[in-house]
Scaffold this motif. Sequence first.
Motif, PDB file in Angstrom:
ATOM      1  N   PHE A  53       0.831  -1.199   0.000  1.00 12.28           N
ATOM      2  CA  PHE A  53       0.000   0.000   0.000  1.00 12.28           C
ATOM      3  C   PHE A  53       0.869   1.254   0.000  1.00 12.28           C
ATOM      4  O   PHE A  53       0.631   2.192  -0.768  1.00 12.28           O
ATOM      5  CB  PHE A  53      -0.941   0.007   1.220  1.00 12.28           C
ATOM      6  CG  PHE A  53      -1.744   1.265   1.331  1.00 12.28           C
ATOM      7  CD1 PHE A  53      -2.811   1.490   0.478  1.00 12.28           C
ATOM      8  CD2 PHE A  53      -1.416   2.231   2.269  1.00 12.28           C
ATOM      9  CE1 PHE A  53      -3.549   2.664   0.568  1.00 12.28           C
ATOM     10  CE2 PHE A  53      -2.145   3.409   2.369  1.00 12.28           C
ATOM     11  CZ  PHE A  53      -3.214   3.625   1.519  1.00 12.28           C
ATOM     12  N   ALA A  54       1.898   1.286   0.858  1.00 14.18           N
ATOM     13  CA  ALA A  54       2.796   2.448   0.922  1.00 14.18           C
ATOM     14  C   ALA A  54       3.551   2.630  -0.398  1.00 14.18           C
ATOM     15  O   ALA A  54       3.714   3.758  -0.885  1.00 14.18           O
ATOM     16  CB  ALA A  54       3.769   2.298   2.082  1.00 14.18           C
ATOM     17  N   SER A  55       3.986   1.524  -0.988  1.00 13.85           N
ATOM     18  CA  SER A  55       4.693   1.603  -2.269  1.00 13.85           C
ATOM     19  C   SER A  55       3.787   2.137  -3.364  1.00 13.85           C
ATOM     20  O   SER A  55       4.189   3.000  -4.157  1.00 13.85           O
ATOM     21  CB  SER A  55       5.218   0.227  -2.684  1.00 13.85           C
ATOM     22  OG  SER A  55       6.151  -0.238  -1.763  1.00 13.85           O
ATOM     23  N   TRP A  56       2.571   1.645  -3.429  1.00 12.19           N
ATOM     24  CA  TRP A  56       1.620   2.094  -4.450  1.00 12.19           C
ATOM     25  C   TRP A  56       1.297   3.575  -4.264  1.00 12.19           C
ATOM     26  O   TRP A  56       1.287   4.332  -5.230  1.00 12.19           O
ATOM     27  CB  TRP A  56       0.347   1.245  -4.393  1.00 12.19           C
ATOM     28  CG  TRP A  56      -0.689   1.690  -5.388  1.00 12.19           C
ATOM     29  CD1 TRP A  56      -1.843   2.341  -5.146  1.00 12.19           C
ATOM     30  CD2 TRP A  56      -0.619   1.540  -6.805  1.00 12.19           C
ATOM     31  NE1 TRP A  56      -2.514   2.594  -6.310  1.00 12.19           N
ATOM     32  CE2 TRP A  56      -1.776   2.117  -7.356  1.00 12.19           C
ATOM     33  CE3 TRP A  56       0.312   0.963  -7.663  1.00 12.19           C
ATOM     34  CZ2 TRP A  56      -2.029   2.139  -8.717  1.00 12.19           C
ATOM     35  CZ3 TRP A  56       0.052   0.992  -9.027  1.00 12.19           C
ATOM     36  CH2 TRP A  56      -1.109   1.571  -9.533  1.00 12.19           C
ATOM     37  N   THR A  57       1.075   3.987  -3.034  1.00 10.67           N
ATOM     38  CA  THR A  57       0.778   5.395  -2.748  1.00 10.67           C
ATOM     39  C   THR A  57       1.970   6.273  -3.136  1.00 10.67           C
ATOM     40  O   THR A  57       1.800   7.322  -3.756  1.00 10.67           O
ATOM     41  CB  THR A  57       0.439   5.585  -1.254  1.00 10.67           C
ATOM     42  OG1 THR A  57      -0.645   4.719  -0.927  1.00 10.67           O
ATOM     43  CG2 THR A  57       0.059   7.004  -0.941  1.00 10.67           C
ATOM     44  N   SER A  58       3.165   5.841  -2.772  1.00  8.38           N
ATOM     45  CA  SER A  58       4.372   6.591  -3.106  1.00  8.38           C
ATOM     46  C   SER A  58       4.555   6.674  -4.627  1.00  8.38           C
ATOM     47  O   SER A  58       4.880   7.731  -5.162  1.00  8.38           O
ATOM     48  CB  SER A  58       5.584   5.935  -2.464  1.00  8.38           C
ATOM     49  OG  SER A  58       6.755   6.595  -2.825  1.00  8.38           O
ATOM     50  N   TYR A  59       4.340   5.564  -5.313  1.00  7.85           N
ATOM     51  CA  TYR A  59       4.447   5.536  -6.768  1.00  7.85           C
ATOM     52  C   TYR A  59       3.480   6.533  -7.395  1.00  7.85           C
ATOM     53  O   TYR A  59       3.856   7.295  -8.285  1.00  7.85           O
ATOM     54  CB  TYR A  59       4.183   4.123  -7.293  1.00  7.85           C
ATOM     55  CG  TYR A  59       4.016   4.064  -8.797  1.00  7.85           C
ATOM     56  CD1 TYR A  59       5.129   4.095  -9.634  1.00  7.85           C
ATOM     57  CD2 TYR A  59       2.748   3.989  -9.364  1.00  7.85           C
ATOM     58  CE1 TYR A  59       4.980   4.056 -11.011  1.00  7.85           C
ATOM     59  CE2 TYR A  59       2.590   3.958 -10.741  1.00  7.85           C
ATOM     60  CZ  TYR A  59       3.703   3.983 -11.559  1.00  7.85           C
ATOM     61  OH  TYR A  59       3.546   3.957 -12.920  1.00  7.85           O
ATOM     62  N   LYS A  60       2.232   6.517  -6.946  1.00  4.85           N
ATOM     63  CA  LYS A  60       1.225   7.435  -7.498  1.00  4.85           C
ATOM     64  C   LYS A  60       1.623   8.893  -7.250  1.00  4.85           C
ATOM     65  O   LYS A  60       1.484   9.735  -8.131  1.00  4.85           O
ATOM     66  CB  LYS A  60      -0.155   7.146  -6.897  1.00  4.85           C
ATOM     67  CG  LYS A  60      -0.731   5.795  -7.270  1.00  4.85           C
ATOM     68  CD  LYS A  60      -0.989   5.679  -8.739  1.00  4.85           C
ATOM     69  CE  LYS A  60      -2.407   6.081  -9.032  1.00  4.85           C
ATOM     70  NZ  LYS A  60      -2.741   6.032 -10.441  1.00  4.85           N
ATOM     71  N   THR A  61       2.143   9.179  -6.054  1.00  7.97           N
ATOM     72  CA  THR A  61       2.542  10.543  -5.711  1.00  7.97           C
ATOM     73  C   THR A  61       3.717  10.999  -6.570  1.00  7.97           C
ATOM     74  O   THR A  61       3.709  12.103  -7.127  1.00  7.97           O
ATOM     75  CB  THR A  61       2.905  10.636  -4.216  1.00  7.97           C
ATOM     76  OG1 THR A  61       1.785  10.206  -3.450  1.00  7.97           O
ATOM     77  CG2 THR A  61       3.301  12.042  -3.825  1.00  7.97           C
ATOM     78  N   VAL A  62       4.730  10.139  -6.689  1.00  4.04           N
ATOM     79  CA  VAL A  62       5.912  10.477  -7.492  1.00  4.04           C
ATOM     80  C   VAL A  62       5.523  10.615  -8.962  1.00  4.04           C
ATOM     81  O   VAL A  62       5.980  11.526  -9.657  1.00  4.04           O
ATOM     82  CB  VAL A  62       7.027   9.416  -7.295  1.00  4.04           C
ATOM     83  CG1 VAL A  62       8.134   9.574  -8.321  1.00  4.04           C
ATOM     84  CG2 VAL A  62       7.575   9.495  -5.892  1.00  4.04           C
ATOM     85  N   HIS A  63       4.666   9.741  -9.442  1.00  2.06           N
ATOM     86  CA  HIS A  63       4.205   9.801 -10.834  1.00  2.06           C
ATOM     87  C   HIS A  63       3.449  11.101 -11.087  1.00  2.06           C
ATOM     88  O   HIS A  63       3.677  11.769 -12.115  1.00  2.06           O
ATOM     89  CB  HIS A  63       3.325   8.579 -11.127  1.00  2.06           C
ATOM     90  CG  HIS A  63       3.040   8.388 -12.576  1.00  2.06           C
ATOM     91  ND1 HIS A  63       1.944   8.919 -13.188  1.00  2.06           N
ATOM     92  CD2 HIS A  63       3.737   7.721 -13.543  1.00  2.06           C
ATOM     93  CE1 HIS A  63       1.952   8.596 -14.466  1.00  2.06           C
ATOM     94  NE2 HIS A  63       3.032   7.870 -14.696  1.00  2.06           N
TER      95      HIS A  63
END
Length: 199
Positions: free
Chosen positions: A28-38
Amino acid sequence: MQSRALTIRLIKVAIAAALVLPILLFLFASWTSYKTVHALANERLTRSLDIQQEEATKTFEIVDLVSGRAMSLIDGRDADGIRGDAERLHAQLADLSQAVKVVQSIWVYAPDGHVLTTSWVHPPPAQSFADRDFITAHAKGEDKLHYGQVYASALNAEPFFTVSRPILRGGAVIAILEISVLPSNFFRFFSTLATTQGL
């Protein structure tokens, strides 16, 4: 015995939860971070492209203003009049091209490709530039601005691309005004964007 089996089952569930729950939290943290960075990367890229487009637009507006000013200096003269006043026009065109950083030089050609006057040197070179794309385009009747290809300088200067327009009288091309624009200015500006923090 039954309580022991229940305890073992609870321990297995706890072990499984201890493994699965951190994995789920990490995903969940990785997906959220990915979306934010993207999203941040898309926003910065869009901003960078907007800045690049604005810079290019302003550069071509400046080149258009230089072209208009050069046309006003030549106004009313035919090819012989331009050639006869080449020294004075050279000085005026040199002042104009030196005032604008993106412009390398300003040239006025006869329809056959011979130089009538230029901001670069006086007297102008005797060679013909009839093979240049802007000369052939205007000779074939193109009566609007022509954005040409990049050329290596014949006079040991930086490479340039051309922005040209015909000088018309009675619908006929009597001369061609060409502005040599330095692509190195675009490269310099765009390279600063690559190293700038926080666009």
